[in-house]
Each structure stands twice: as C-alpha cells, then as structure tokens.
Design an enzyme around this catalytic site. Structure first.
Site, PDB file in Angstrom:
ATOM      1  N   ASP A 287       0.819  -1.203   0.000  1.00  0.00           N
ATOM      2  CA  ASP A 287       0.000   0.000   0.000  1.00  0.00           C
ATOM      3  C   ASP A 287       0.857   1.260   0.000  1.00  0.00           C
ATOM      4  OD1 ASP A 287      -2.641   0.552  -0.294  1.00  0.00           O
ATOM      5  OD2 ASP A 287      -3.103   0.681   1.833  1.00  0.00           O
ATOM      6  N   ASP A 325      -9.240  -1.770   2.344  1.00  0.00           N
ATOM      7  CA  ASP A 325      -9.021  -1.173   3.660  1.00  0.00           C
ATOM      8  C   ASP A 325     -10.058  -1.631   4.671  1.00  0.00           C
ATOM      9  OD1 ASP A 325      -6.912   0.241   2.523  1.00  0.00           O
ATOM     10  OD2 ASP A 325      -8.237   1.867   1.891  1.00  0.00           O
TER      11      ASP A 325
END
Length: 578
Positions: A287, A325
């Site tokens: 990420d 997420d």
C-alpha cells in the site's frame, strides 16, 4: 481479491489547511459516514462469520430434526500468501492503469466492470440480505423472552403456547393468557382465534424449511430445502443488482461494496493470528509503495466507477475508502471475535475422570497383570448456534441491562460472550481510521490507509494478548482443523491443572471413519447392505416424502413406474389454536 480492493482515501484537492482545522473537519458528514460504515460492515461481517469453535462440541439434533451440516470457510490463508498477495495485486493494479491509459476513456471499462460486479455481487448481496432477514425474523418471532421480573418465557410452536420452567422442579407451566408467538407487551394482546392462527402460521412459514423434490423414473434427481427468507433474499439481491446496473447510483454502489466485504468475511479465514498479521504486514508495504512512490493507486481510484470502494459526498467535498481497507484488517478482526468465542467455550470445558486399564505380560510366564489408572477426559460444552439468537438476546435483556438474564443460557452462550480481543481490534481500527483522515486533511493528499490501520489492528490485538498473558494462546490458535479433536485424555496435578495431554483424533477424521463403518454395514459387504436397504424400502428411512413416493409407485400396479413427480412440501400447518 483484486487490486481495486485496496484503493485508498482520496479527497478533492483543497487549499492547505492548518492542522488545527483538520480535527474540526473530521466531523463533516462524508468522513463520519466513511468511519462508521467501515466499522459497521466489519462488525456485521465478523458476527456473521461465527462458526462452531474447536473448543465446543457439535450440537445434537433435537427430536424430529435432522443433523445440520456445519459451515466451513472456503479459503484459508497460508504462509505463501504473504508473498503471493502483494505481487498479484500489483500486477492487476498496473494492468488496470495501463488499460485505462490505452482506452483513453474509462467509461468503456466502467460499463464492463459494472456488469461484472453486478453479477459477482449476487452471492454477497444474498448472504447479507438473508442474514438481515433472519435477524428481523428472530426479532418478530423469538423462541424466548424475559419479563420485568427476569422470568424467561419459552415459545413452543408444536403446542402453540408459551410456558415457563420452574427452577426447582424443572416442570413446565403453560401460561393460558399468552396464546401468540409474540414477545413482551405483544404477548398479552387479546386476538381472535383466526388472528392467532394466522400469526402462528406466519411464524412457521418464516422459520421452517420448504422442500422441493423432483423424481424422474423412480429416481430422486433434485432435492432443495429452503425457507421463505431464502426466496426473499435472492429476490432482493437480484433487484438491487439490476437497479445498480441500470442506474449506477452511488448509494447502490456502496451497498454492493458492503455486501462484497460481508461475503469476504464469510468465505475467507486468516487461519491464524500469525499468518493474518504477516499478510497484513506485506499488504502494508504494498500500500505504501503504490500510493507514495507510484501513480497507479490514486489514478485508478479516480478513474474507475464501480462497487470497489465506498464513496460519500456532501456539499463540502467527497471521500472514498477502498474495499481492501475494510476486508484486509477486517479478516483479522473477525478472527479475533472467533478467538473470543473459542476462549468462551474453552472456559466451560470440564474434566471427567476415566479409568484406563493397561495389561502387561511377563516374559518368564504367561501371567497377565492388569493395571488400572485414573485419568481425565476433556468434555466440551455443546455449541449454541448464533443464528436466530439475536432476537432472543434482545427480548431477554430487560431495560437498563447490557446482557440477557441469567436463565437465558442460549442467548448468553451465542451472543453475550466476552469479546476483549474483538473490542480491542475495533478500537485500534477506529484510531487508525481517524489518524488516516487527519493526515490526509493536513497534507491534502491521498493516504495509504493500511499504513495506519495495520499497526492499529495488529498492535491492539497482540498488546491485548500481552496484557492478558495469553500470547501463547494466540500463537497456538488456528482454524486449520487441527484443534478440533475428540476423546483427549489429560493428566492433571493435585490442583487440577493440566500437565500432559494425549493427542486426540481430529473430528473430521472421526467422521470419515464413522461414514466408512456405516457404508461397510459393520461386517456386511456393501452389496449385502444395499440389498437389505432395497428390501426395506424408502419408508424405513424415516423420510415422509420418500415414503409417499414409494406408496404412489406401489399403487400404480406391477411393472409401472413413476416417470415424473414434482412435489413441494410446506412447513407444518397449524390446525387449531385454542
């Protein structure tokens, strides 16, 4: 999981703001919706993923009920996923980035993705809608409720009555004044006989299964068992998917996104805290690299308009959160809740003394000496299914209390067990979300949410284990089936603490051996057993519909066959209500 699942929070480009104003902006609707939506779907998904833990024994079917097959996770993560996931996600994300640049018009890709996601979301939507309908049904038609004095009233659909159990004698006393399956204040309503019959009938239709069978040439080809809620959930899922494909509203896109997250929690297990934490750590690095050091993540997030993210807009701006997420940390949070349930039943495990006989024969003669020692066998508490218990929890929890009354044992075992690890992970996730949004508003740049969520969730879990002195238990817990054993004999010291235990058989291995014994007929060959079953006929199996088919076949006369039979069996009907 695809690379789109890890899109990050993105805000419209705004003038730089001092940090003091960033905290005030967190109260804007679009940011609050992001936080509470993510927490809400994780909360629902974690509770929906509850299964029988290995520390509990399977529930025995009641009289007249068939044994229910236990649900298992479709996908369990392994150590190799630590490397495989980031590489796979990076390849897909980069491919999407260059595909968008090559098309020069993301609308073409969005149409294809909308169609694809509309179809793929049917399973997630049906699972979410089905569980919502089941909870609503349990609220309307619970199996027990408690009055203001804490006395539990049980609802009996067979006798169409309500009764209480005497604590001293255990006898049941039918309450003549309560003649409906409703709880609380509604149980005292005075209704006509037809109205009472209709409510009992509606309860049976909503909670019991219908059976659809197709017989062709005396062979049962199709057997489907479903409830009214199952039909409704597929209808709802299909309607929402079609509406999204035609309209493309953000609200419908968010609903499909939440359903996909919910379905992921039902299907995927991190297997253990160790593997789950390692996978989160690898995606943490992925990420950060994709957001801070490449243009891929934010560019794809802004270009694709499909249910791969939560999007909330207001007059002051917009905010987005990728499904990754939610799903990535949410899987570990759901594991934490199942670990809480595992510990809850582990505390209820008892030790039952057993005598073990050991025979020894001396070499000089043929005398045999038998030595008897007393050991202890672990006896697991019976599992109480969480499905259908949320309504019972609501109705057995008086006003002013947070948990059901003591006599509501099923509701307590299923829903009111201690959840320290899950609550700790929820707090860690919430802190990580607020830190993500604050940093994003201060620097006015999209942030890799996992940069803050992964330390928040994993840190809160392992810190909780450290404080509670249960790091070893967390490290040893796994959902690969190795802990689900039977007939474990242990040695205890004088204080009752386990000092040594024998390796018990895994429950799935015991089940396979039992199936082989049944197929073998305990000494009979398979052909002999099959021949005996054919002589007995279908009626001896205890299946009423099979007996009916056999009866129809016999009534046709010698040499005749049932070429086609389609039958639908409804739940039991309420004949009369007094």
């Amino acid at each position: 999981m695809s690379s789109e699942d890890n899109l990050q929070n993105v805000a419209d480009v705004l003038p730089p703001s001092p940090p003091v104003f960033a905290f005030a902006r967190l109260l804007e609707p679009q940011y609050l919706f992001i936080v509470f939506s993510a927490l809400g779907i994780i909360w629902l998904g974690a509770h929906g993923s509850l299964r029988r833990p290995p520390s509990a024994a399977p529930a025995k079917p009641k009289n007249g009920e068939k044994k229910r097959e236990e649900e298992k996770f479709t996908e369990g993560l392994v150590a190799s996923d630590v490397i495989r996931f980031p590489l796979m996600l990076a390849a897909v994300l980069i491919g999407l980035y260059y595909l968008i640049n090559w098309l020069q018009d993301p609308a073409i890709l969005n149409k294809g993705l909308r169609l694809y996601m509309s179809i793929m979301s049917l399973a997630g939507l049906s699972a979410l809608a089905g569980d919502v309908l089941d909870n609503l049904t349990s609220l309307v038609f619970p199996t027990a409720w408690a009055d203001s004095k804490g006395q539990v009233h049980h609802i009996d659909p067979d006798r169409c009555c309500q009764y209480v159990i005497d604590k001293e004698t255990g006898n049941q006393t039918v309450i003549k004044e309560k003649t409906t399956p409703l709880a609380g204040f509604f149980s005292s309503l005075v209704l006509s006989p037809f109205s009472r019959w209709f409510i009992w009938e509606l309860r049976n239709l909503s909670t019991e299964e219908w059976t659809v069978r197709l017989v062709v040439y005396n062979k049962l080809l199709v057997k489907i068992e479903l409830r009214l809620n199952d039909v409704l959930r597929f209808a709802i899922a299909g309607g929402v998917s079609v509406a999204y494909h035609l309209l493309g509203w953000d609200a419908l896109s968010n609903l499909l996104s939440m359903a996909l997250c919910y379905f992921s929690f039902m299907m995927i297990s991190p297997t253990s805290f160790t593997i789950g934490s390692m996978v989160l750590a690898s995606l943490f690095v992925y990420d950060v690299v994709m957001v801070f050091y490449t243009p891929f993540m934010i560019a794809v997030a802004k270009s694709i308009d499909a249910p791969i993210k939560l999007v909330f807009t207001s007059a002051k701006g917009a905010s987005m959160l990728g499904l990754g997420d939610i799903v990535v940390p949410g899987m570990l949070m759901a594991l934490a809740l199942r670990f809480d349930l595992f510990q809850h039943y582990q505390r209820q495990t008892t030790l039952e003394p057993v005598e073990l006989a050991t025979e020894t024969t001396t070499e000089t003669n043929t005398t045999t000496t038998t030595t008897t020692t007393t050991q202890h066998r672990r006896v697991k508490a019976t599992y109480v299914d969480t499905r259908g218990q949320w309504g019972n929890r609501f109705w057995t929890t008086p006003l002013g209390r947070l948990s059901p009354v003591r006599d509501a044992t099923d509701a307590i075992a299923a829903t009111a067990f201690p959840k320290p690890y899950f609550y700790a992970s929820v707090a860690g996730y919430a802190v990580g979300m607020f830190v993500t949004l604050t940093v994003m508003l201060v620097f006015n740049h999209g942030q890799p949410a996992l940069l803050y969520l992964v330390p928040g969730v994993t840190g809160s879990l392992w810190l909780t284990g450290l404080v509670r002195g249960e790091i070893k238990d967390m490290w040893g817990y796994t959902e690969d089936g190795s802990l689900d054993t039977e007939d474990v004999v242990v040695e205890v010291d004088r204080e009752g603490r386990v000092v040594k235990e024998s390796a018990g058989k895994r429950r799935d291995e015991v089940g396979e051996e039992g199936d082989k014994e049944e197929e073998g007929g305990k000494g009979e060959s398979g052909d002999e057993k099959k021949g005996g079953d054919e002589k007995k006929g279908e009626a001896d199996k205890g299946d009423k519909l099979e007996a009916e088919i056999e009866g129809i076949r016999n009534n046709l006369g010698p040499g005749k066959h049932e070429l086609f039979l389609l039958s639908v069996t409804a739940p039991r009907a309420v004949m009369t209500v007094t």
